[in-house]
Design a protein around this motif. Sequence first.
Motif, PDB file in Angstrom:
ATOM      1  N   LYS A 132       0.841  -1.245  -0.076  1.00  0.00           N
ATOM      2  CA  LYS A 132      -0.078   0.101   0.036  1.00  0.00           C
ATOM      3  C   LYS A 132       0.831   1.272   0.025  1.00  0.00           C
ATOM      4  O   LYS A 132       0.458   2.225  -0.480  1.00  0.00           O
ATOM      5  CB  LYS A 132      -0.901  -0.049   1.311  1.00  0.00           C
ATOM      6  N   PHE A 133       2.208   1.086   0.538  1.00  0.00           N
ATOM      7  CA  PHE A 133       2.952   2.188   0.606  1.00  0.00           C
ATOM      8  C   PHE A 133       4.274   2.091  -0.612  1.00  0.00           C
ATOM      9  O   PHE A 133       5.281   2.758  -0.298  1.00  0.00           O
ATOM     10  CB  PHE A 133       3.477   2.193   2.158  1.00  0.00           C
ATOM     11  N   SER A 157      12.177  -2.070  -0.436  1.00  0.00           N
ATOM     12  CA  SER A 157      11.988  -1.496  -1.675  1.00  0.00           C
ATOM     13  C   SER A 157      12.154  -2.145  -3.067  1.00  0.00           C
ATOM     14  O   SER A 157      13.307  -2.549  -3.191  1.00  0.00           O
ATOM     15  CB  SER A 157      12.665  -0.147  -1.651  1.00  0.00           C
ATOM     16  N   GLY A 158      11.239  -2.252  -4.038  1.00  0.00           N
ATOM     17  CA  GLY A 158      11.653  -3.023  -5.265  1.00  0.00           C
ATOM     18  C   GLY A 158      12.562  -2.146  -6.159  1.00  0.00           C
ATOM     19  O   GLY A 158      12.849  -2.862  -7.232  1.00  0.00           O
ATOM     20  N   THR A 159      12.523  -0.863  -5.984  1.00  0.00           N
ATOM     21  CA  THR A 159      13.362   0.025  -6.683  1.00  0.00           C
ATOM     22  C   THR A 159      14.916   0.023  -6.627  1.00  0.00           C
ATOM     23  O   THR A 159      15.821   0.695  -7.356  1.00  0.00           O
ATOM     24  CB  THR A 159      13.003   1.356  -6.744  1.00  0.00           C
ATOM     25  N   CYS A 160      15.380  -0.694  -5.384  1.00  0.00           N
ATOM     26  CA  CYS A 160      16.820  -0.633  -5.142  1.00  0.00           C
ATOM     27  C   CYS A 160      17.526  -1.643  -6.016  1.00  0.00           C
ATOM     28  O   CYS A 160      17.113  -3.025  -5.740  1.00  0.00           O
ATOM     29  CB  CYS A 160      16.683  -0.748  -3.563  1.00  0.00           C
ATOM     30  N   ARG A 161      18.626  -1.320  -6.356  1.00  0.00           N
ATOM     31  CA  ARG A 161      19.489  -2.477  -7.215  1.00  0.00           C
ATOM     32  C   ARG A 161      20.103  -3.290  -6.065  1.00  0.00           C
ATOM     33  O   ARG A 161      20.586  -4.479  -6.439  1.00  0.00           O
ATOM     34  CB  ARG A 161      20.279  -1.889  -8.113  1.00  0.00           C
ATOM     35  N   SER A 162      20.548  -2.799  -4.746  1.00  0.00           N
ATOM     36  CA  SER A 162      21.121  -3.479  -3.760  1.00  0.00           C
ATOM     37  C   SER A 162      20.728  -2.718  -2.589  1.00  0.00           C
ATOM     38  O   SER A 162      19.997  -1.721  -2.690  1.00  0.00           O
ATOM     39  CB  SER A 162      22.837  -3.575  -4.082  1.00  0.00           C
ATOM     40  N   ALA A 193      13.251   1.183   4.572  1.00  0.00           N
ATOM     41  CA  ALA A 193      13.045   0.522   3.274  1.00  0.00           C
ATOM     42  C   ALA A 193      13.306   1.626   2.382  1.00  0.00           C
ATOM     43  O   ALA A 193      13.951   1.084   1.260  1.00  0.00           O
ATOM     44  CB  ALA A 193      11.659  -0.227   3.411  1.00  0.00           C
ATOM     45  N   ARG A 194      12.893   2.867   2.563  1.00  0.00           N
ATOM     46  CA  ARG A 194      13.071   4.050   1.502  1.00  0.00           C
ATOM     47  C   ARG A 194      14.367   4.051   1.321  1.00  0.00           C
ATOM     48  O   ARG A 194      14.808   4.623   0.070  1.00  0.00           O
ATOM     49  CB  ARG A 194      12.209   4.850   1.980  1.00  0.00           C
ATOM     50  N   GLU A 195      15.119   3.838   2.379  1.00  0.00           N
ATOM     51  CA  GLU A 195      16.557   4.230   2.248  1.00  0.00           C
ATOM     52  C   GLU A 195      17.573   3.154   1.644  1.00  0.00           C
ATOM     53  O   GLU A 195      18.620   2.930   1.863  1.00  0.00           O
ATOM     54  CB  GLU A 195      17.224   4.672   3.490  1.00  0.00           C
ATOM     55  N   CYS A 196      16.715   2.038   1.158  1.00  0.00           N
ATOM     56  CA  CYS A 196      17.342   0.732   0.580  1.00  0.00           C
ATOM     57  C   CYS A 196      18.055  -0.126   1.558  1.00  0.00           C
ATOM     58  O   CYS A 196      19.015  -0.520   1.455  1.00  0.00           O
ATOM     59  CB  CYS A 196      18.376   1.047  -0.469  1.00  0.00           C
ATOM     60  N   ASN A 197      17.205  -0.178   2.586  1.00  0.00           N
ATOM     61  CA  ASN A 197      17.540  -1.139   3.581  1.00  0.00           C
ATOM     62  C   ASN A 197      16.767  -2.351   3.525  1.00  0.00           C
ATOM     63  O   ASN A 197      15.359  -2.107   3.189  1.00  0.00           O
ATOM     64  CB  ASN A 197      17.713  -0.681   5.016  1.00  0.00           C
ATOM     65  N   ASP A 198      17.295  -3.601   3.726  1.00  0.00           N
ATOM     66  CA  ASP A 198      16.389  -4.816   3.761  1.00  0.00           C
ATOM     67  C   ASP A 198      15.901  -5.144   5.038  1.00  0.00           C
ATOM     68  O   ASP A 198      16.561  -5.406   6.110  1.00  0.00           O
ATOM     69  CB  ASP A 198      17.168  -5.768   3.232  1.00  0.00           C
ATOM     70  N   VAL A 199      14.610  -4.606   5.574  1.00  0.00           N
ATOM     71  CA  VAL A 199      14.172  -4.709   6.737  1.00  0.00           C
ATOM     72  C   VAL A 199      13.301  -6.251   7.047  1.00  0.00           C
ATOM     73  O   VAL A 199      12.418  -6.424   6.114  1.00  0.00           O
ATOM     74  CB  VAL A 199      13.191  -3.526   6.881  1.00  0.00           C
TER      75      VAL A 199
END
Length: 490
Positions: A132-133, A157-162, A193-199
Amino acid sequence: MLPCKLWALVPLALLIATGGPHHANGQLPLGSVNPVASVVEPLGGILDPVLGVLSPVVGAVAELAPIPGALLGAVAPETALLNPLLQSTLLQNNITQFSSDIVTSLTTVVGLVANAVLPVPPYLRPDQEAPKFGFVGEAYNVTTSDGYILGVFRVRSGTCRSYRSVVIIPPGILSNAATFIFIKENSLVYRLARECNDVWLFTFRGYLFGRGHTLLSDTSSEFWDFYAYHWGVYDLPAQIEFVYRKTNSTRMRYFGVDQSGSALLFMNHVHGQRYQRFLAGTYLLAPIGYFARVKSVVFDTMAVLRDALTAAGALVLHNELAFMNPAIHSVVYNLCGRISPVTCYYLLQILGGNSKEINIQYFSYAFANVLDSISIKAFTYFLQQNGKLKYMAYYDYGRAENLRRYNRTTPENVNLAATTVPCNFYALGSDIVTVTEDVYDTFRALAPAARASFQVLPNYNGASPFAPVNSEGIYGPLIRKMNADVAAGA
């Protein structure tokens, strides 16, 4: 209908006396309307002189609150009058199971009726809320070595390459894996997650998403026979190993609040470096280790009555402090989330300490999940620590039972110096349960290499982390410190 109307006057009276719930800018939440503004505003000036006189008196009385806690610590062995009874077969046989089954059945029926009249929304599941977010959500089950089945959730985030870091977040007391998604897009989970961390969001046994077992039912006393020791010795290791197998990371970052600290300290005491080697750093809000200086009169009173609480739990609740019981959950949600959120706002102030950093506009969202259930044993464990300076030990069963279980009359102390992973502690300066001095004493008891940083966040109490007004003020210091550690290769 009369009792309901009288009850509705309680929040109104509180609003008149105090001017309503406070927010960061002194206003009600954006888009809301204050239905009593026309009453409060003219009375505010009238009450100011009275409040000006009463405030110093109330403050002076509040400063006396630590005294009961200190006295409890001194007389704790003598207050455990019910321990011999609690360890007898009287509370461990089929009679207690039968009596608890009756109560469970009756309250389930009441809960169904209440839910038909005032429906409670579905529980928030992190894997279902994340899309939803704009995030990817995943759900897994992890089974501990002693058979508990725990739900583990992944948000990224699905937009992070790594991914910069793998972040693991266990639940706080009376909460669950959804604790840090209650303020929606500004929640800790989504910020990370927005900062490309795997939470990864963890579960402890007994909480929502952790009520399964390979052999036991959650309506059996045996299921609820656990406390913080079991969260640290069984639940954390199983989930850390699972995340390692999924990510191959040995540089995990551990975020959490209150009992997440207790679990970590138990894990390190029992397992040493076995699981600490997977952690690069910890970032903990008001971690519970030492727990002596509690200033809450409510908590101090419960500490005096802890054995009576244990007996009642065995007789009618399967040893569960059953906030997720259908009837209780319906009452809590409808009162706090629908009928009178302001009443619960003030209750959280009374229980946790005076703080403006509780965002009432999210109560209808958050109270679908909180308050969560906990075992009576886990709750009374914390009550046992009350009043004992620089003391963290195993569960105290009383002299005779301690001798049988531990081969000594007193429980074993937890070695806080066994924690060597870098720890960043953040005390909540307005909290009256996890008091700053106790958090600092816990920090000083860690191994020297573990004492990374200590900071006081003065405006927050123990309820603030799940719904702060200023999320940057409470989450920002942790995130910035983690980012600095990552950048420095720490």
